[in-house]
Design a protein around this motif. Structure first.
Motif, PDB file in Angstrom:
ATOM      1  N   LEU A  89       0.866  -1.177   0.000  1.00 50.49           N
ATOM      2  CA  LEU A  89       0.000   0.000   0.000  1.00 50.49           C
ATOM      3  C   LEU A  89       0.903   1.228   0.000  1.00 50.49           C
ATOM      4  N   ILE A  90       0.546   2.177  -0.848  1.00 45.18           N
ATOM      5  CA  ILE A  90       1.425   3.314  -1.137  1.00 45.18           C
ATOM      6  C   ILE A  90       0.653   4.617  -0.961  1.00 45.18           C
ATOM      7  N   ALA A  91       1.313   5.613  -0.391  1.00 41.28           N
ATOM      8  CA  ALA A  91       0.694   6.931  -0.223  1.00 41.28           C
ATOM      9  C   ALA A  91       0.522   7.591  -1.589  1.00 41.28           C
ATOM     10  N   ASP A  92      -0.671   8.109  -1.835  1.00 41.77           N
ATOM     11  CA  ASP A  92      -0.935   8.835  -3.080  1.00 41.77           C
ATOM     12  C   ASP A  92      -0.570  10.315  -2.959  1.00 41.77           C
ATOM     13  N   ALA A  93      -0.335  10.772  -1.730  1.00 42.96           N
ATOM     14  CA  ALA A  93      -0.003  12.181  -1.492  1.00 42.96           C
ATOM     15  C   ALA A  93       0.860  12.267  -0.238  1.00 42.96           C
ATOM     16  N   ALA A  94       1.541  13.367  -0.097  1.00 43.69           N
ATOM     17  CA  ALA A  94       2.295  13.604   1.136  1.00 43.69           C
ATOM     18  C   ALA A  94       1.298  13.877   2.256  1.00 43.69           C
ATOM     19  N   GLY A  95       1.603  13.369   3.440  1.00 42.68           N
ATOM     20  CA  GLY A  95       0.688  13.589   4.545  1.00 42.68           C
ATOM     21  C   GLY A  95       1.141  12.878   5.800  1.00 42.68           C
ATOM     22  N   LEU A  96       0.219  12.767   6.744  1.00 37.61           N
ATOM     23  CA  LEU A  96       0.477  12.109   8.013  1.00 37.61           C
ATOM     24  C   LEU A  96      -0.256  10.770   8.029  1.00 37.61           C
ATOM     25  N   LEU A  97       0.498   9.679   8.211  1.00 37.35           N
ATOM     26  CA  LEU A  97      -0.091   8.346   8.267  1.00 37.35           C
ATOM     27  C   LEU A  97      -0.565   8.085   9.695  1.00 37.35           C
ATOM     28  N   VAL A  98      -1.815   7.656   9.808  1.00 34.29           N
ATOM     29  CA  VAL A  98      -2.371   7.277  11.104  1.00 34.29           C
ATOM     30  C   VAL A  98      -2.773   5.808  11.012  1.00 34.29           C
ATOM     31  N   VAL A  99      -2.215   5.004  11.917  1.00 39.30           N
ATOM     32  CA  VAL A  99      -2.453   3.564  11.938  1.00 39.30           C
ATOM     33  C   VAL A  99      -3.307   3.237  13.148  1.00 39.30           C
ATOM     34  N   ASN A 100      -4.328   2.404  12.954  1.00 38.46           N
ATOM     35  CA  ASN A 100      -5.147   1.920  14.058  1.00 38.46           C
ATOM     36  C   ASN A 100      -4.510   0.622  14.552  1.00 38.46           C
ATOM     37  N   PRO A 101      -3.736   0.677  15.637  1.00 33.16           N
ATOM     38  CA  PRO A 101      -2.989  -0.512  16.071  1.00 33.16           C
ATOM     39  C   PRO A 101      -3.884  -1.663  16.512  1.00 33.16           C
ATOM     40  N   VAL A 102      -5.065  -1.368  17.007  1.00 35.55           N
ATOM     41  CA  VAL A 102      -5.967  -2.436  17.445  1.00 35.55           C
ATOM     42  C   VAL A 102      -6.356  -3.301  16.249  1.00 35.55           C
ATOM     43  N   THR A 103      -6.730  -2.676  15.157  1.00 34.17           N
ATOM     44  CA  THR A 103      -7.122  -3.431  13.960  1.00 34.17           C
ATOM     45  C   THR A 103      -5.939  -4.195  13.388  1.00 34.17           C
ATOM     46  N   ILE A 104      -4.789  -3.550  13.274  1.00 36.72           N
ATOM     47  CA  ILE A 104      -3.600  -4.225  12.714  1.00 36.72           C
ATOM     48  C   ILE A 104      -3.194  -5.397  13.604  1.00 36.72           C
ATOM     49  N   ASP A 105      -3.204  -5.217  14.919  1.00 39.07           N
ATOM     50  CA  ASP A 105      -2.855  -6.309  15.836  1.00 39.07           C
ATOM     51  C   ASP A 105      -3.839  -7.468  15.717  1.00 39.07           C
ATOM     52  N   ARG A 106      -5.125  -7.160  15.590  1.00 40.17           N
ATOM     53  CA  ARG A 106      -6.125  -8.226  15.426  1.00 40.17           C
ATOM     54  C   ARG A 106      -5.898  -9.007  14.137  1.00 40.17           C
ATOM     55  N   LEU A 107      -5.597  -8.296  13.072  1.00 36.77           N
ATOM     56  CA  LEU A 107      -5.332  -8.978  11.796  1.00 36.77           C
ATOM     57  C   LEU A 107      -4.115  -9.890  11.907  1.00 36.77           C
ATOM     58  N   ALA A 109      -2.915 -11.277  14.569  1.00 36.57           N
ATOM     59  CA  ALA A 109      -3.127 -12.366  15.522  1.00 36.57           C
ATOM     60  C   ALA A 109      -4.119 -13.411  14.993  1.00 36.57           C
ATOM     61  N   LEU A 110      -4.786 -13.096  13.918  1.00 38.74           N
ATOM     62  CA  LEU A 110      -5.855 -13.956  13.402  1.00 38.74           C
ATOM     63  C   LEU A 110      -5.354 -15.328  12.947  1.00 38.74           C
ATOM     64  N   ASP A 111      -4.300 -15.348  12.145  1.00 35.88           N
ATOM     65  CA  ASP A 111      -3.799 -16.619  11.609  1.00 35.88           C
ATOM     66  C   ASP A 111      -2.368 -16.401  11.118  1.00 35.88           C
ATOM     67  N   GLU A 112      -1.553 -17.433  11.259  1.00 36.81           N
ATOM     68  CA  GLU A 112      -0.147 -17.316  10.848  1.00 36.81           C
ATOM     69  C   GLU A 112       0.021 -17.113   9.345  1.00 36.81           C
ATOM     70  N   SER A 113      -1.004 -17.360   8.565  1.00 35.98           N
ATOM     71  CA  SER A 113      -0.884 -17.224   7.109  1.00 35.98           C
ATOM     72  C   SER A 113      -0.998 -15.775   6.634  1.00 35.98           C
ATOM     73  N   LEU A 114      -1.451 -14.863   7.494  1.00 36.28           N
ATOM     74  CA  LEU A 114      -1.635 -13.451   7.109  1.00 36.28           C
ATOM     75  C   LEU A 114      -0.752 -12.540   7.948  1.00 36.28           C
ATOM     76  N   THR A 115      -0.119 -11.576   7.281  1.00 33.80           N
ATOM     77  CA  THR A 115       0.690 -10.572   7.973  1.00 33.80           C
ATOM     78  C   THR A 115       0.429  -9.209   7.359  1.00 33.80           C
ATOM     79  N   VAL A 116       0.240  -8.213   8.215  1.00 32.07           N
ATOM     80  CA  VAL A 116       0.135  -6.827   7.766  1.00 32.07           C
ATOM     81  C   VAL A 116       1.205  -6.044   8.518  1.00 32.07           C
ATOM     82  N   ALA A 117       2.113  -5.423   7.787  1.00 33.23           N
ATOM     83  CA  ALA A 117       3.167  -4.599   8.386  1.00 33.23           C
ATOM     84  C   ALA A 117       2.962  -3.163   7.926  1.00 33.23           C
ATOM     85  N   THR A 118       3.126  -2.219   8.851  1.00 23.88           N
ATOM     86  CA  THR A 118       2.912  -0.805   8.526  1.00 23.88           C
ATOM     87  C   THR A 118       4.067   0.038   9.055  1.00 23.88           C
ATOM     88  N   LEU A 119       4.145   1.242   8.538  1.00 19.54           N
ATOM     89  CA  LEU A 119       5.002   2.241   9.181  1.00 19.54           C
ATOM     90  C   LEU A 119       4.382   2.586  10.522  1.00 19.54           C
TER      91      LEU A 119
END
Length: 187
Positions: A89-107, A109-119
């Motif tokens: 996933l790539i930024a289309d414009a310059a800006g401030l990235l805001v990550v929802n850690p609860v959602t990313i952590d849930r994803l 923790a769901l299964d070893e076959s899926l990984t989402v890494a973010t800045l």
């Protein structure tokens, strides 16, 4: 997914887990074994290979990465095409990235076959900078797991807390007032 040693007689349609070099031919990791590939392996003296075989309901890695990327998409985010189980996933414009850690952590923790890494959250990003990557390991995701992941990714957006949000920088007018006090003379 069934993963492990696979007799060549049962290997048609299986996904090769490791690159195999044969005389005059290389079968790369991720190759879906067809009859010519199996014949080449037999001619090379192989009786079995380490391979992954899909089970009913498994979603292939590129399709799974593609679907999860679509669920995570939001305004001002672009994406790469799915390849080897990865979508960036790539930024289309310059800006401030805001990550929802609860959602990313849930994803994650769901299964070893899926990984989402973010800045990190609240980091400034440039246009065209990669802000996240989705990776499916190794070759497929169980269908029900992917459905839950897609739902979790979309629930945050529906509640106003998307997994990833890019807030674009906007030009502002500013002014500067410069005052010199008698006490602050040049030395």
């Amino acid at each position: 997914m069934i993963f492990g040693p696979t007799p060549l007689e049962e290997a048609r349609g299986a996904i090769l887990a490791h690159t195999i070099r044969l005389t005059g031919k290389v079968l790369k990791k991720g190759t879906v074994l067809d009859q010519p590939a199996i014949a080449a392996l037999q001619a090379g003296g192989h009786g079995s290979v380490i391979a992954a075989r899909m089970e009913p309901g498994d979603v292939p890695e590129d399709e799974a990465a593609d679907r999860l990327a679509n669920a995570l998409m939001g305004p001002l985010l672009a994406r790469s095409r799915a390849s080897t189980g990865r979508v960036n996933l790539i930024a289309d414009a310059a800006g401030l990235l805001v990550v929802n850690p609860v959602t990313i952590d849930r994803l994650n923790a769901l299964d070893e076959s899926l990984t989402v890494a973010t800045l990190a959250s609240y980091v400034p990003v440039s246009a065209k900078e990669m802000v996240a990557t989705i990776k499916v390991i190794p070759f497929s995701v169980p269908g029900p797991v992917l459905q839950v992941a897609e739902l979790q990714a979309r629930q945050g957006s529906a509640a106003g807390r998307p997994a990833l949000a890019l807030h674009p920088f906007r030009p502002l007018k500013v002014g500067l007032v410069l005052t010199e006090l008698p006490e602050s003379r040049k030395a």
